[in-house]
Design an enzyme around this catalytic site. Structure first.
Site, PDB file in Angstrom:
ATOM      1  N   SER A 144       0.862  -1.192   0.000  1.00 37.26           N
ATOM      2  CA  SER A 144       0.000   0.000   0.000  1.00 37.26           C
ATOM      3  C   SER A 144       0.894   1.236   0.000  1.00 37.26           C
ATOM      4  O   SER A 144       2.102   1.132   0.253  1.00 37.26           O
ATOM      5  CB  SER A 144      -0.849  -0.030   1.284  1.00 37.26           C
ATOM      6  N   TYR A 157      -3.603  -0.755  10.129  1.00 38.38           N
ATOM      7  CA  TYR A 157      -3.422  -0.965   8.685  1.00 38.38           C
ATOM      8  C   TYR A 157      -2.010  -0.535   8.271  1.00 38.38           C
ATOM      9  O   TYR A 157      -1.296  -1.258   7.562  1.00 38.38           O
ATOM     10  CB  TYR A 157      -4.479  -0.163   7.934  1.00 38.38           C
TER      11      TYR A 157
HETATM   12  P1  NAP Z   1     -11.967  -5.061  -0.718  1.00 42.76           P
HETATM   13  O1  NAP Z   1     -12.689  -4.571  -1.916  1.00 42.76           O
HETATM   14  O2  NAP Z   1     -12.458  -4.692   0.625  1.00 42.76           O
HETATM   15  O3  NAP Z   1     -11.814  -6.663  -0.810  1.00 42.76           O
HETATM   16  C1  NAP Z   1     -11.161  -7.377   0.198  1.00 42.76           C
HETATM   17  C2  NAP Z   1     -11.147  -8.854  -0.149  1.00 42.76           C
HETATM   18  O4  NAP Z   1     -10.503  -9.563   0.939  1.00 42.76           O
HETATM   19  C3  NAP Z   1     -12.522  -9.454  -0.306  1.00 42.76           C
HETATM   20  O5  NAP Z   1     -12.499 -10.451  -1.319  1.00 42.76           O
HETATM   21  C4  NAP Z   1     -12.765 -10.115   1.045  1.00 42.76           C
HETATM   22  O6  NAP Z   1     -13.678 -11.193   0.915  1.00 42.76           O
HETATM   23  C5  NAP Z   1     -11.358 -10.623   1.389  1.00 42.76           C
HETATM   24  N1  NAP Z   1     -11.173 -10.848   2.830  1.00 42.76           N
HETATM   25  C6  NAP Z   1     -11.267  -9.935   3.821  1.00 42.76           C
HETATM   26  N2  NAP Z   1     -11.112 -10.527   5.012  1.00 42.76           N
HETATM   27  C7  NAP Z   1     -10.895 -11.848   4.771  1.00 42.76           C
HETATM   28  C8  NAP Z   1     -10.681 -12.982   5.595  1.00 42.76           C
HETATM   29  N3  NAP Z   1     -10.660 -12.880   6.931  1.00 42.76           N
HETATM   30  N4  NAP Z   1     -10.521 -14.194   5.020  1.00 42.76           N
HETATM   31  C9  NAP Z   1     -10.581 -14.316   3.659  1.00 42.76           C
HETATM   32  N5  NAP Z   1     -10.769 -13.269   2.828  1.00 42.76           N
HETATM   33  C10 NAP Z   1     -10.932 -12.051   3.372  1.00 42.76           C
HETATM   34  O7  NAP Z   1     -10.460  -4.554  -0.746  1.00 42.76           O
HETATM   35  P2  NAP Z   1      -9.525  -4.026  -1.949  1.00 42.76           P
HETATM   36  O8  NAP Z   1      -9.595  -2.576  -1.985  1.00 42.76           O
HETATM   37  O9  NAP Z   1      -9.776  -4.810  -3.170  1.00 42.76           O
HETATM   38  O10 NAP Z   1      -8.107  -4.371  -1.318  1.00 42.76           O
HETATM   39  C11 NAP Z   1      -7.405  -5.556  -1.606  1.00 42.76           C
HETATM   40  C12 NAP Z   1      -6.002  -5.427  -1.043  1.00 42.76           C
HETATM   41  O11 NAP Z   1      -5.369  -4.274  -1.586  1.00 42.76           O
HETATM   42  C13 NAP Z   1      -5.962  -5.257   0.475  1.00 42.76           C
HETATM   43  O12 NAP Z   1      -4.837  -5.909   1.003  1.00 42.76           O
HETATM   44  C14 NAP Z   1      -5.812  -3.756   0.628  1.00 42.76           C
HETATM   45  O13 NAP Z   1      -5.221  -3.418   1.834  1.00 42.76           O
HETATM   46  C15 NAP Z   1      -4.912  -3.443  -0.540  1.00 42.76           C
HETATM   47  N6  NAP Z   1      -4.927  -2.055  -0.991  1.00 42.76           N
HETATM   48  C16 NAP Z   1      -6.080  -1.464  -1.423  1.00 42.76           C
HETATM   49  C17 NAP Z   1      -6.027  -0.142  -1.873  1.00 42.76           C
HETATM   50  C18 NAP Z   1      -7.237   0.580  -2.367  1.00 42.76           C
HETATM   51  O14 NAP Z   1      -7.132   1.780  -2.628  1.00 42.76           O
HETATM   52  N7  NAP Z   1      -8.365  -0.060  -2.534  1.00 42.76           N
HETATM   53  C19 NAP Z   1      -4.825   0.559  -1.858  1.00 42.76           C
HETATM   54  C20 NAP Z   1      -3.687  -0.083  -1.398  1.00 42.76           C
HETATM   55  C21 NAP Z   1      -3.751  -1.390  -0.983  1.00 42.76           C
HETATM   56  P3  NAP Z   1     -14.764 -11.521   2.083  1.00 42.76           P
HETATM   57  O15 NAP Z   1     -15.326 -10.232   2.529  1.00 42.76           O
HETATM   58  O16 NAP Z   1     -15.726 -12.450   1.447  1.00 42.76           O
HETATM   59  O17 NAP Z   1     -13.980 -12.220   3.124  1.00 42.76           O
END
Ligand code: NAP
Length: 252
Positions: A144, A157
């Site tokens: 991130s 986080y």
């Molecule tokens: P998101 O839309 O909230 O999706 C998160 C995913 O993780 C979902 O598929 C969720 O599925 C799964 N998950 C969460 N808790 C879990 C658990 N306990 N066991 C199994 N699966 C789990 O998030 P995103 O924005 O796509 O982010 C994905 C990654 O990128 C994360 O690591 C986040 O920190 C990182 N990131 C995101 C951004 C951004 O701007 N969006 C920026 C930098 C980094 P369920 O809810 O079904 O469990």
């Protein structure tokens, strides 16, 4: 040229593949030729499955809670059983909790560290052992901007994402000589569920947007190319690297 990036015959495990960045990366890897094993805890993955089947690749879903230490071994065993091998691991699943540092609860701290850090360590160690036995593998951790910066109201986080850099480099140092590339992608500000609250805070949304040199937030689509690159032969000599996909945020 295609040989550099082809993932034909490969099997990838992608955590958090039900939505957002994980879903998009899973589809990208499938478009490059990989079969996908997707892990999520609550959501069904029908949409991901539909999109992956359109590419002609196979998709297997595993419903499991990565925050539970006891589930990691069965996730690994189930994944290996599906196709007999794992070539690529994308540690993408992550959660975020927001509160002032002085009010940040133990529960929120533990929840975030368990999913974002502890599960990544354990899954990488276990699937890494399988890759070591095979003599090859590609591991891609999702970092991130808060791998490099402090952020606001997200101490757990930020701590977990700083630690992802350390994990990436320490595993890479030990495993590069064993045929395993361990790298990370650090997405900038991307439009997903994870950033909904941030985008709803108009003042912060406008400030963040104005600080991105490219002038816009990224979308899940923007990670497809980077993940295929780090999962393919094209990145054969790249180890312990954190690739920012951020519209220029880290350089500004
Ligand atoms: P998101 O839309 O909230 O999706 C998160 C995913 O993780 C979902 O598929 C969720 O599925 C799964 N998950 C969460 N808790 C879990 C658990 N306990 N066991 C199994 N699966 C789990 O998030 P995103 O924005 O796509 O982010 C994905 C990654 O990128 C994360 O690591 C986040 O920190 C990182 N990131 C995101 C951004 C951004 O701007 N969006 C920026 C930098 C980094 P369920 O809810 O079904 O469990």
């Amino acid at each position: 040229m295609n040989n550099y990036f082809s993932l034909k015959g490969k099997v990838a495990v992608v955590t958090g593949s039900s939505t957002g960045l994980g879903q998009s990366m899973a589809i990208g890897l499938a478009k490059a030729g990989a079969d996908i094993i997707g892990i999520a805890s609550r959501s069904n993955q029908d949409e991901t499955m539909k999109e992956i089947e359109k590419t002609g690749r196979e998709f297997y879903q595993i419903q499991a809670d990565l925050s539970k230490k006891t589930e990691i071994n069965s996730i690994v065993q189930d994944s290996i059983n599906k196709k007999g091998r794992i070539d690529i691991l994308v540690n993408n699943a992550g959660i975020i909790r927001r509160n002032n540092a002085e009010n940040f609860s133990d529960e929120d701290w533990d929840d975030v560290i368990n999913v974002n850090l502890n599960s990544v360590f354990r899954l990488t160690r276990e699937i890494g052992n399988h890759m070591i036995a095979n003599g090859s593998g590609k591991i891609i951790n999702i970092a991130s901007m808060l791998t490099f910066q402090g952020g606001l109201k997200v101490p757990a986080y930020t701590a977990s994402k700083h630690a992802i850099a350390g994990l990436t480099k320490s595993f890479s140092n030990e495993w590069a000589s064993k045929g395993i590339n361990v790298n990370a992608i650090a997405p900038g500000y991307m439009i997903t569920n994870n950033t909904k609250a941030l985008r709803e805070d108009k003042k912060r949304y406008e400030y963040i947007t104005s600080r991105i040199p490219q002038g816009e937030w990224g979308t899940p689509e923007d990670l497809k190319g980077s993940v295929v690159f780090l999962a393919s032969n094209a990145s054969r000599y790249i180890n312990g690297h954190i690739l920012c996909v951020d519209g220029g945020w880290m350089s500004s």
